[in-house]
Design a protein around this motif. Sequence first.
Motif, short mmCIF file in Angstrom:
data_model
loop_
_atom_site.label_atom_id
_atom_site.label_comp_id
_atom_site.label_asym_id
_atom_site.label_seq_id
_atom_site.Cartn_x
_atom_site.Cartn_y
_atom_site.Cartn_z
N VAL A 67 -35.61 -16.18 19.06
CA VAL A 67 -35.41 -15.09 20.02
C VAL A 67 -36.71 -14.68 20.72
CG1 VAL A 67 -35.72 -13.22 18.35
CG2 VAL A 67 -34.25 -12.85 20.33
N GLN A 68 -37.86 -14.99 20.10
CA GLN A 68 -39.13 -14.63 20.72
C GLN A 68 -39.38 -15.42 22.01
OE1 GLN A 68 -38.88 -16.69 18.18
NE2 GLN A 68 -40.24 -18.40 18.53
N LEU A 69 -38.56 -16.46 22.26
CA LEU A 69 -38.73 -17.29 23.45
C LEU A 69 -37.84 -16.86 24.61
CD1 LEU A 69 -38.76 -20.85 21.80
CD2 LEU A 69 -40.73 -19.43 22.43
N LEU A 70 -37.03 -15.82 24.44
CA LEU A 70 -36.07 -15.44 25.47
C LEU A 70 -36.72 -15.34 26.84
CD1 LEU A 70 -33.71 -12.65 24.06
CD2 LEU A 70 -33.13 -14.96 24.74
N PRO A 71 -36.25 -16.13 27.82
CA PRO A 71 -36.79 -16.04 29.18
C PRO A 71 -36.19 -14.85 29.93
CG PRO A 71 -35.18 -17.81 29.03
CD PRO A 71 -35.31 -17.25 27.65
N ALA A 72 -36.86 -14.41 30.98
CA ALA A 72 -36.45 -13.23 31.73
C ALA A 72 -35.00 -13.29 32.22
CB ALA A 72 -37.40 -12.99 32.90
N PRO A 73 -34.51 -14.42 32.77
CA PRO A 73 -33.12 -14.45 33.23
C PRO A 73 -32.12 -14.18 32.10
CG PRO A 73 -34.35 -16.30 34.15
CD PRO A 73 -35.23 -15.68 33.10
N ILE A 74 -32.44 -14.65 30.89
CA ILE A 74 -31.56 -14.40 29.75
C ILE A 74 -31.59 -12.93 29.37
CG2 ILE A 74 -31.05 -15.00 27.35
CD1 ILE A 74 -30.52 -17.33 29.09
N PHE A 75 -32.79 -12.31 29.46
CA PHE A 75 -32.88 -10.87 29.21
C PHE A 75 -31.94 -10.11 30.15
CE2 PHE A 75 -37.29 -11.05 27.19
CZ PHE A 75 -36.84 -10.55 25.98
N ARG A 76 -31.97 -10.50 31.42
CA ARG A 76 -31.12 -9.79 32.39
C ARG A 76 -29.64 -9.96 32.08
NH1 ARG A 76 -35.27 -11.45 35.95
NH2 ARG A 76 -34.17 -13.33 36.62
#
Length: 555
Positions: free
Chosen positions: A309-318
């Motif tokens: 989960v520490q690798l979550l990219p910004a688009p996935i956050f959104r």
Amino acid sequence: MQRRNVLIVQRDMTLLLDREAHYAAEARSAIGSFTELLKVLGQFEVYECTPVTVWNALALGLKCEKIIDVLHTYAKGALPAACESQIKLWASRFGRLTLLLDDQQLIMQGDEAMMQELESLNLGSSWIEAKHPNNRWIIKQEGRGFLKQELAKAGYAVQDLVGYHDGEAVHMELRQQAQSGASFHLRDYQRKAIAAFHRDRVGGSGVIVLPCGSGKTVTGIGVMASLQTATLIVTSSVTSAKQWRDELLDKTSLSPEDIGLYGGKARSVEKITIATYTILTHRNKSTDQYDHMKLFSERDWGLIIYDEVQLLPAPIFRMTAMIQATRRLGLTATLIREDGCANDVFSLVGPKLYDLSWKKAEEQSYIAKVHCTEVRVKLPAHAEEQYNTASARLRLKIAAINPNKIATVKQIMRLHPDLPTLIIGQYIEQLKEMSVELGVPLLTGSTDYEQREAIFKKFRNREISTLVVSRIANLAVDLPDAAVAIQVSGSFGSRQEEAQRIGRLLRPKRGANEAWFYTLVTEGSKETEFALKRGLFMLEQGYQYRCIHEQEVFL
């Protein structure tokens, strides 16, 4: 408790731990749950206390009074009143704001003082539909995640009590015996982690932190079995996705038809689907859209698992901010994010629910005991001349690809004859030279998947004892017998990368259950500073690096 006097607590919420003091190890353990190690300055380790580190500690059951008591116990001199007040402020905000569902309306409520404070700061205003006089605000349905994200960044934690929909039902059971024939049962800490995910007060979302090699995948599978719902698993690579599929088939009653792969050339969507971050964040050049993000809504998912989960990219956050009605589980060996987006993980995925320290896992023989050594290597004269006249960025590369490292690698391998060894680096030209010089295979991101898997299989079967690997070894490479890792170069000062590379060695070993990690650093170069930063997470976990010069390797 008697005063220990090993910690300098500063008004800016940084803590300096005297690592040479008698009670340093005890203090390091005591503050570890509510701080994060930033850097090492001489004999001092510098820690930071933030809203998220405090909230995660509170989510794990630590009381504010205990945090302050720990600081009083170990602080040199009086604890600054400003620090005590700041911790109390952060703690006082935890749980005072709640989101709930009332007659199909999304409501945020809090006490009068808290709601007036938010109003005066104009926080969350874009997501508010109406404000009722009894400190209850109606929130736009689509704003559930975005509001939590905005408030967390401003220093306000929101407890989400809205709940989650069940999703499509899926029947699956854990096997009593793995299909591979090995006996199978959940370990005690895995059961505790699964139970923590189901605590009512967090409602089925959050992060489980377990060391590499200790069974994060199996823990995730345990959560899936307890929920019996359609699950989307998002992971770091096609290799990792296939490992998840293999584990699901080996340890559960699921059939191959139940599991879809969505990554690489595969585009199968089943009630259990495993996708990669790469495919989901692929942007269509002609439309500038993330075409594969529709996967998040293609089935009625009851659970989404974010592996690493520490690798979550910004688009996935959104996207995660938009799907707050779905249960979310983050799995990781370290919550460290070099981009400072820890607030987003906390607000959008959830708080840290369970954390097993690496040293505790080692003491119980769940993972191997790793000996960490930093080896300082001199530059040859011609490279030193280049280094002295080069730009800052080029200097780092010159230091990283130091040709003298090859001889040091060879000697380290002589110290551990016949042990399965990984040589890991950042620069492909350096790795190619290592591969040719040692006469061993080289694996990079461009290596064909089938060829890569064939070589990994030979390594597991001991037909090959040494591999040279690029950054693909950072994540999701299942090589349980690897006992030696030699890092010849890395990504600047990435603590996350260091932890992941050491993690390749942590699977339990036969016999003494030991492994060895060497990091080669060019003496007198900028690389030494980055090496120090890279090792911070391991220091925080209680590991120590023995620092030696290359001559000592040859003794």
